[in-house]
Design an enzyme around this catalytic site. Structure first.
Site, short mmCIF file in Angstrom:
data_model
loop_
_atom_site.label_atom_id
_atom_site.label_comp_id
_atom_site.label_asym_id
_atom_site.label_seq_id
_atom_site.Cartn_x
_atom_site.Cartn_y
_atom_site.Cartn_z
N ILE A 304 0.85 -1.19 0.00
CA ILE A 304 0.00 0.00 0.00
C ILE A 304 0.89 1.24 0.00
O ILE A 304 1.72 1.40 0.90
CB ILE A 304 -0.92 0.02 1.25
CG1 ILE A 304 -1.70 -1.30 1.36
CG2 ILE A 304 -1.87 1.22 1.20
CD1 ILE A 304 -2.60 -1.40 2.59
N GLU A 305 0.74 2.06 -1.01
CA GLU A 305 1.56 3.29 -1.13
C GLU A 305 0.68 4.47 -0.70
O GLU A 305 -0.20 4.90 -1.45
CB GLU A 305 2.01 3.50 -2.57
CG GLU A 305 2.82 2.34 -3.14
CD GLU A 305 4.32 2.61 -3.15
OE1 GLU A 305 4.74 3.66 -2.60
OE2 GLU A 305 5.05 1.79 -3.70
N VAL A 306 0.93 5.01 0.50
CA VAL A 306 0.07 6.06 1.03
C VAL A 306 0.52 7.45 0.58
O VAL A 306 1.70 7.66 0.27
CB VAL A 306 0.01 6.01 2.58
CG1 VAL A 306 -0.45 4.65 3.08
CG2 VAL A 306 1.37 6.37 3.21
#
Ligand SMILES: [Zn+2]
Length: 337
Positions: A304-306
């Site tokens: 997950i790339e926030v």
């Protein structure tokens, strides 16, 4: 100061406190940051250490903090186990493999506190304790504390003289640093389709050989140790930036791994509304941790790339990242309970 003025100030402060209390209590769940502040641009290794100590003290029945290894510059790699450490299933969460993506450390820490703080309450209709009795969550909030120190404080933050001199020779922007203190990209150093490439520096250098780095060695040992105790249901890996998800698998993954990873990314996508990325070919993803879990260990894994800005992210992004991600990990654990 007049008495009436003092009274006015005091009642103002009281009203503000009331507003804060109401704002931080939604649907019976406590979200106020008693220990982990959140919203900082540079959440440091020192703050991480202090917060871990306090979390362990406050929630000693449901939270264990262990050191799983040390970096080249002698910083600790911490594991935080929440829930029943003897559970049959285990969910792994890693943050901050890349140095400048240190906002993920704060996010992981805040999730840990939030789940512990609401241990006897329900999230998505299920008691947190019921899930964590069956599925222990193991966090390594900061997999790259040396690199984080470089990104936050510059090359001088590295205490070992020869490492520090080596970094100066490599050069480049310290605040945009991605690698560890040896100039190796910790998300390119895993034993999967490994091939030497790049040169020492901020990003892209895979290292002299697969798993050459202390951080990667410690994480592999950590995975082995948990696997001996029970089943690793899945891995959630936090990076930044782009508000995107990696959840697709190539056909080389087993059907089971593909199916579970699909369930994991669909859930994360529904909560965060992040955009799903296509499958990466293994020739692009040589030495990457996600591919290592999927293809070498048969463990479902999503990345997950926030955030939306360039890493390191601004502290102002924290709240929107938090709102999208606060339930992600416990909801992923609920998939397996
Ligand atoms: Zn990254």
């Amino acid at each position: 100061m007049k008495k009436s003025n003092i009274k006015r100030i005091l009642s103002g402060v009281f009203a503000m406190l009331m507003v804060c209390c109401i704002a931080f209590t939604t649907q019976g769940l406590t979200v106020n940051a008693a220990i982990v502040s959140g919203g900082k641009k540079n959440y440091s290794y020192k703050e991480l250490k202090t917060d871990l100590k306090q979390l362990q003290k406050k929630y000693k029945d449901h939270c264990q903090v262990n050191v799983i290894g040390k970096t080249a510059d002698k910083r600790n790699l911490y594991e935080v186990v929440i829930g029943n450490p003897n559970a049959k299933k285990h969910l792994l969460v890693i943050g901050n493999l890349h140095a400048r993506e240190h906002m993920t450390v704060q996010l992981c820490m805040k999730q840990i506190e939030y789940y512990l703080n609401n241990y006897n309450k329900k999230i998505n209709g299920k008691k947190v304790s019921a899930t964590l009795n069956k599925v222990a969550i193991h966090y390594v909030p900061s997999c790259n504390p040396d690199g984080t120190a470089i990104s936050q404080k510059g090359f001088n933050a590295i205490r070992n003289k020869s490492l520090r001199n080596g970094l100066r020779r490599m050069g480049g922007s310290s605040s945009r640093w991605k690698a560890n203190a040896r100039g190796v990209d910790l998300n390119r150093n895993w034993k999967v389709a490994f091939k030497k490439a790049g040169k020492k520096g901020s990003s892209g250098y895979r290292g002299p050989k697969a798993a050459s780095e202390k951080e990667v060695q410690a994480l592999v040992k950590w995975v082995n140790r948990i696997e001996r105790r029970g089943k690793i249901a899945g891995v959630v890996s936090y990076h930044s930036t782009g508000s995107i998800l990696y959840g697709r698998c190539a056909s080389r993954a087993t059907k089971k791994v593909r199916n579970i990873t699909t369930r994991m990314y669909k859930l994360a996508k529904s909560l965060t509304r992040y955009h799903l990325m296509p499958t990466e070919s293994i020739s692009v993803a040589r030495g990457c941790s996600r591919e290592y879990f999927l293809y070498k260990r048969n463990i479902p894994c999503i990345t997950i790339e926030v955030g939306v800005g360039a890493a390191p992210l601004s502290g102002r992004e924290f709240n929107s990242i938090w709102n999208k991600n606060k339930n992600v990990v416990i909801r992923e654990a609920q998939l397996f309970d």
